[in-house]
Design a protein around this motif. Structure first.
Motif, PDB file in Angstrom:
ATOM      1  N   SER A  11       1.868   3.398  10.798  1.00 21.63           N
ATOM      2  CA  SER A  11       0.763   3.487   9.848  1.00 21.63           C
ATOM      3  C   SER A  11      -0.346   4.432  10.320  1.00 21.63           C
ATOM      4  O   SER A  11      -0.988   5.089   9.499  1.00 21.63           O
ATOM      5  N   TYR A  27       0.832  -1.194   0.000  1.00 24.39           N
ATOM      6  CA  TYR A  27       0.000   0.000   0.000  1.00 24.39           C
ATOM      7  C   TYR A  27       0.866   1.243   0.000  1.00 24.39           C
ATOM      8  O   TYR A  27       1.889   1.299   0.693  1.00 24.39           O
ATOM      9  N   TRP A  33      -4.824   6.411   1.984  1.00 24.75           N
ATOM     10  CA  TRP A  33      -4.300   5.111   1.587  1.00 24.75           C
ATOM     11  C   TRP A  33      -4.822   4.715   0.214  1.00 24.75           C
ATOM     12  O   TRP A  33      -5.953   5.031  -0.154  1.00 24.75           O
ATOM     13  N   ALA A  41       0.738   5.395   0.932  1.00 23.27           N
ATOM     14  CA  ALA A  41      -0.014   6.214   1.869  1.00 23.27           C
ATOM     15  C   ALA A  41       0.592   7.608   1.966  1.00 23.27           C
ATOM     16  O   ALA A  41       1.772   7.805   1.677  1.00 23.27           O
TER      17      ALA A  41
END
Length: 126
Positions: A110, A95, A116, A97
């Motif tokens: 995170s 991912y 995201w 972000a």
């Protein structure tokens, strides 16, 4: 609002390479940080690499140092992750972000990232 779209995942043999891309659109983010995280089945989402969009401060997880390279193209608003010497343990959904709090040093946590992408699957297997 920031929209992120990852691409470039796939199946690769151990020792191979892949380059992930993350196209960003929406609000301008010259002072933001952008990062890559990954999540393998049964595991928590883990930090991979991050870069401050302006100034280029870069942070890597120890597990990928020397193998992965994060970079960005400001003109294309695109974030990249070049992954070399891939290992089976790199298999995960990756991912990208954005941390819009404008940190001087990109966070490795995170929960500090507020936008995201949907993720792209990377599978390293023979």
């Amino acid at each position: 609002q920031v929209h992120l779209e990852e691409s470039g995942g796939g199946l690769v043999q151990p020792g191979g390479s892949l380059r992930l891309s993350c196209a960003a659109s929406g609000r301008t983010f010259s002072s933001y940080a952008m990062g890559w995280f990954r999540e393998a089945p049964g595991n928590e989402r883990e930090f991979v690499a991050a870069i401050r969009w302006s100034g280029g401060v870069i942070v890597y997880a120890d597990s990928v140092k020397g193998r992965f390279t994060i970079s960005r193209d400001g003109a294309k608003n695109t974030l990249y992750l070049q992954m070399n010497s891939l290992r089976p343990e790199d298999t995960a959904v990756y991912y990208c972000a954005v941390d819009s709090s404008s940190p001087w040093r990109p966070s490795t946590t995170s929960r500090n990232y507020d936008y995201w992408g949907q993720g792209t699957q990377v599978t390293v297997s023979s």
